[in-house]
Design a protein around this motif. Sequence first.
Motif, PDB file in Angstrom:
ATOM      1  N   VAL A  30      10.208  21.227 -17.629  1.00 42.15           N
ATOM      2  CA  VAL A  30      11.216  22.222 -17.405  1.00 42.15           C
ATOM      3  C   VAL A  30      11.405  22.761 -15.951  1.00 42.15           C
ATOM      4  O   VAL A  30      10.404  23.278 -15.310  1.00 42.15           O
ATOM      5  CB  VAL A  30      10.865  23.357 -18.493  1.00 42.15           C
ATOM      6  N   GLY A  31      12.751  22.680 -15.452  1.00 42.28           N
ATOM      7  CA  GLY A  31      13.144  23.368 -14.292  1.00 42.28           C
ATOM      8  C   GLY A  31      12.466  22.581 -12.835  1.00 42.28           C
ATOM      9  O   GLY A  31      13.057  22.924 -11.960  1.00 42.28           O
ATOM     10  N   VAL A  32      12.167  21.248 -13.269  1.00 43.77           N
ATOM     11  CA  VAL A  32      11.799  20.406 -12.157  1.00 43.77           C
ATOM     12  C   VAL A  32      13.046  19.972 -11.375  1.00 43.77           C
ATOM     13  O   VAL A  32      14.111  19.678 -11.711  1.00 43.77           O
ATOM     14  CB  VAL A  32      10.992  18.949 -12.480  1.00 43.77           C
ATOM     15  N   TYR A  33      12.861  20.098  -9.988  1.00 50.36           N
ATOM     16  CA  TYR A  33      13.986  19.710  -9.005  1.00 50.36           C
ATOM     17  C   TYR A  33      13.317  19.056  -7.570  1.00 50.36           C
ATOM     18  O   TYR A  33      11.960  19.418  -7.444  1.00 50.36           O
ATOM     19  CB  TYR A  33      14.958  20.663  -8.819  1.00 50.36           C
ATOM     20  N   ARG A  34      14.176  18.637  -6.877  1.00 49.38           N
ATOM     21  CA  ARG A  34      13.334  17.703  -5.739  1.00 49.38           C
ATOM     22  C   ARG A  34      13.818  18.520  -4.489  1.00 49.38           C
ATOM     23  O   ARG A  34      14.753  19.378  -4.193  1.00 49.38           O
ATOM     24  CB  ARG A  34      14.287  16.470  -5.405  1.00 49.38           C
ATOM     25  N   ARG A  35      12.910  18.837  -3.890  1.00 50.94           N
ATOM     26  CA  ARG A  35      12.862  19.655  -2.541  1.00 50.94           C
ATOM     27  C   ARG A  35      11.736  19.446  -1.659  1.00 50.94           C
ATOM     28  O   ARG A  35      10.904  18.393  -2.029  1.00 50.94           O
ATOM     29  CB  ARG A  35      12.676  21.174  -2.874  1.00 50.94           C
ATOM     30  N   TYR A  36      12.067  19.723  -0.329  1.00 56.70           N
ATOM     31  CA  TYR A  36      10.947  19.505   0.646  1.00 56.70           C
ATOM     32  C   TYR A  36       9.845  20.543   0.631  1.00 56.70           C
ATOM     33  O   TYR A  36      10.221  21.601   0.461  1.00 56.70           O
ATOM     34  CB  TYR A  36      11.677  19.332   1.930  1.00 56.70           C
ATOM     35  N   VAL A  37       8.664  19.848   0.433  1.00 56.46           N
ATOM     36  CA  VAL A  37       7.346  20.773   0.347  1.00 56.46           C
ATOM     37  C   VAL A  37       6.644  20.766   1.597  1.00 56.46           C
ATOM     38  O   VAL A  37       6.097  19.670   2.034  1.00 56.46           O
ATOM     39  CB  VAL A  37       6.627  20.225  -0.819  1.00 56.46           C
ATOM     40  N   PRO A  38       6.858  21.764   2.443  1.00 54.45           N
ATOM     41  CA  PRO A  38       6.052  21.791   3.785  1.00 54.45           C
ATOM     42  C   PRO A  38       4.611  21.490   3.532  1.00 54.45           C
ATOM     43  O   PRO A  38       4.162  20.959   4.574  1.00 54.45           O
ATOM     44  CB  PRO A  38       6.245  23.028   4.297  1.00 54.45           C
ATOM     45  N   GLU A  39       3.693  21.916   2.679  1.00 53.17           N
ATOM     46  CA  GLU A  39       2.555  21.644   2.661  1.00 53.17           C
ATOM     47  C   GLU A  39       2.089  20.476   2.320  1.00 53.17           C
ATOM     48  O   GLU A  39       1.154  19.932   2.726  1.00 53.17           O
ATOM     49  CB  GLU A  39       2.014  22.528   1.359  1.00 53.17           C
ATOM     50  N   LEU A  40       3.290  19.480   1.747  1.00 53.13           N
ATOM     51  CA  LEU A  40       2.896  18.176   1.612  1.00 53.13           C
ATOM     52  C   LEU A  40       3.512  17.195   2.628  1.00 53.13           C
ATOM     53  O   LEU A  40       3.391  16.025   2.671  1.00 53.13           O
ATOM     54  CB  LEU A  40       3.425  17.805   0.188  1.00 53.13           C
ATOM     55  N   GLY A  41       4.647  17.739   3.346  1.00 49.33           N
ATOM     56  CA  GLY A  41       5.238  17.206   4.360  1.00 49.33           C
ATOM     57  C   GLY A  41       6.249  16.066   3.599  1.00 49.33           C
ATOM     58  O   GLY A  41       6.404  15.065   4.441  1.00 49.33           O
ATOM     59  N   GLN A  42       6.686  16.323   2.582  1.00 47.70           N
ATOM     60  CA  GLN A  42       7.675  15.333   1.971  1.00 47.70           C
ATOM     61  C   GLN A  42       8.528  15.969   1.185  1.00 47.70           C
ATOM     62  O   GLN A  42       8.286  17.187   0.438  1.00 47.70           O
ATOM     63  CB  GLN A  42       6.898  14.306   1.416  1.00 47.70           C
ATOM     64  N   ILE A  43       9.494  15.218   0.645  1.00 44.97           N
ATOM     65  CA  ILE A  43      10.298  15.551  -0.636  1.00 44.97           C
ATOM     66  C   ILE A  43       9.708  15.200  -1.919  1.00 44.97           C
ATOM     67  O   ILE A  43       9.361  14.186  -1.917  1.00 44.97           O
ATOM     68  CB  ILE A  43      11.866  15.239  -0.200  1.00 44.97           C
ATOM     69  N   GLY A  49       9.477  16.213  -6.208  1.00 43.54           N
ATOM     70  CA  GLY A  49       9.908  16.783  -7.636  1.00 43.54           C
ATOM     71  C   GLY A  49       8.830  17.925  -7.909  1.00 43.54           C
ATOM     72  O   GLY A  49       7.659  17.724  -7.651  1.00 43.54           O
ATOM     73  N   VAL A  50       9.417  19.155  -7.953  1.00 49.57           N
ATOM     74  CA  VAL A  50       8.373  20.365  -8.310  1.00 49.57           C
ATOM     75  C   VAL A  50       8.902  21.287  -9.198  1.00 49.57           C
ATOM     76  O   VAL A  50      10.264  21.278  -9.452  1.00 49.57           O
ATOM     77  CB  VAL A  50       8.340  20.928  -6.768  1.00 49.57           C
ATOM     78  N   GLN A  51       8.146  22.165  -9.897  1.00 51.63           N
ATOM     79  CA  GLN A  51       8.555  23.430 -10.560  1.00 51.63           C
ATOM     80  C   GLN A  51       8.231  24.246  -9.530  1.00 51.63           C
ATOM     81  O   GLN A  51       7.432  24.291  -8.670  1.00 51.63           O
ATOM     82  CB  GLN A  51       7.838  23.614 -11.735  1.00 51.63           C
ATOM     83  N   GLN A  52       9.008  25.681  -9.347  1.00 53.57           N
ATOM     84  CA  GLN A  52       8.587  26.717  -8.594  1.00 53.57           C
ATOM     85  C   GLN A  52       8.722  27.876  -9.411  1.00 53.57           C
ATOM     86  O   GLN A  52       9.530  28.143 -10.188  1.00 53.57           O
ATOM     87  CB  GLN A  52       9.622  26.839  -7.342  1.00 53.57           C
ATOM     88  N   ALA A  53       7.698  28.673  -9.183  1.00 59.53           N
ATOM     89  CA  ALA A  53       7.448  30.193  -9.875  1.00 59.53           C
ATOM     90  C   ALA A  53       7.195  31.172  -8.993  1.00 59.53           C
ATOM     91  O   ALA A  53       6.525  30.705  -7.697  1.00 59.53           O
ATOM     92  CB  ALA A  53       6.582  29.916 -10.948  1.00 59.53           C
ATOM     93  N   VAL A  54       7.308  32.305  -9.334  1.00 60.33           N
ATOM     94  CA  VAL A  54       6.962  33.461  -8.544  1.00 60.33           C
ATOM     95  C   VAL A  54       5.993  34.251  -9.495  1.00 60.33           C
ATOM     96  O   VAL A  54       6.334  34.461 -10.614  1.00 60.33           O
ATOM     97  CB  VAL A  54       7.911  34.224  -7.889  1.00 60.33           C
TER      98      VAL A  54
END
Length: 394
Positions: free
Chosen positions: A108-121, A123-128
């Motif tokens: 649920v909620g997964v989308y593709r984005r650049y992740v600086p910690e991994l240095g690559q694009i 698929g991730v979920q993001q939460a606060v």
Amino acid sequence: MTGTELAMSGTELSSTLFATFPRSDQRRKGEEYIRGLLATEGRKSIRNMAAPTGGSAREQSLHHFVSSSTWHWMPVREALAQYVARTVAPEAYVIRTMVIPKAGDNSVGVYRRYVPELGQIRGVQQAVGVWAAAQETSVPVNWRLDIPQDWLDNGLRRRQAAIPDSVREESPEESAVEAMLAVRDWGLPARPVVMDARDMDAMSVVRRFRSSGLRHLIRISGSLRLTPADPAQIGRATPEALPAQQIMAAAKLLRRPAVWRDHSPEHAMRTSLVAAVRIRGASRAPGMRGGGDMLLIGIGDSGKAWPSELWLTDLVDLSPVALLRLSRLIGRVDRDFSEISEQVGIRDYAGRSFNGWHRHATLASAAHAVAALDGTYGTYDEELRTGTGIRRTA
């Protein structure tokens, strides 16, 4: 208060968390799930947690409890937050973003984005998350999962993940503030909010906090333009908006040494240089103490480029040294996320359900509380894995 004085049993916490559950089997499964998160080695999948004591039958039972049951997570989080507030005596509520890498696109909620910690694009979920934080420990008490508009517009995906009709896409600024507003409404002790907003619209966050009456200390980027309330303080004749980095560079002579304790295993005492410049801020919210002015805080180390950090706050009644110590709570939360939350599986939920994600995050937060307040993560004995209670080994 020492770690020993803060020690608690999971049974005590469970009775607090699950007091609203009408059925004893739900309370029992809640305890089982927390035990599994604490005792299972490696990835905290439901299959791995169920394997030692019940196999497929227990796996199915725990899966239903988290993904398909009827209990709502918010009363459990509220009970957890109130327990932590009584036990930890938080100095601030720290807001922290959590990125969860995902291999597929069905979570649920997964989308593709650049992740600086991994240095690559990826698929991730993001939460606060909102953490109740003190110098000695911190515990997550609320979570908000970001759901992109693509998910909300896709009727099939939305139905499969059981995303409630009330959920809408939120900006990072909205998500952070809404997560904190829920915590405020639980009647917890009023404490300032601390967060890193360098990758956000920091002034939007400030305006939202101030309009809600939430006092705050926010890390900002050096490019944010601000207007000094007293231009003479930085050697200027008239007020004008300047980048925060330029304002603080001009305030170099205002620096004073401040001693603080870091969150390394040795808890070393360190000295930093701190300076404060009063900034023209937004109008205060109704009932808020003080005027609209804020403080720009610069932090750096002797002999290094000044400043290394910039913070903006409406806590104008606190000294720069006190503000420095509050800012260090972000380090406390980062350390506890890595050493406790990650170890109890906060990012390990593999299901597709919106409700399931929130229930797992809630129970993982409870497991974090058991480990953090007992101070004995990794030393639990076999009773933790198979018994009816959760306790520390001697």
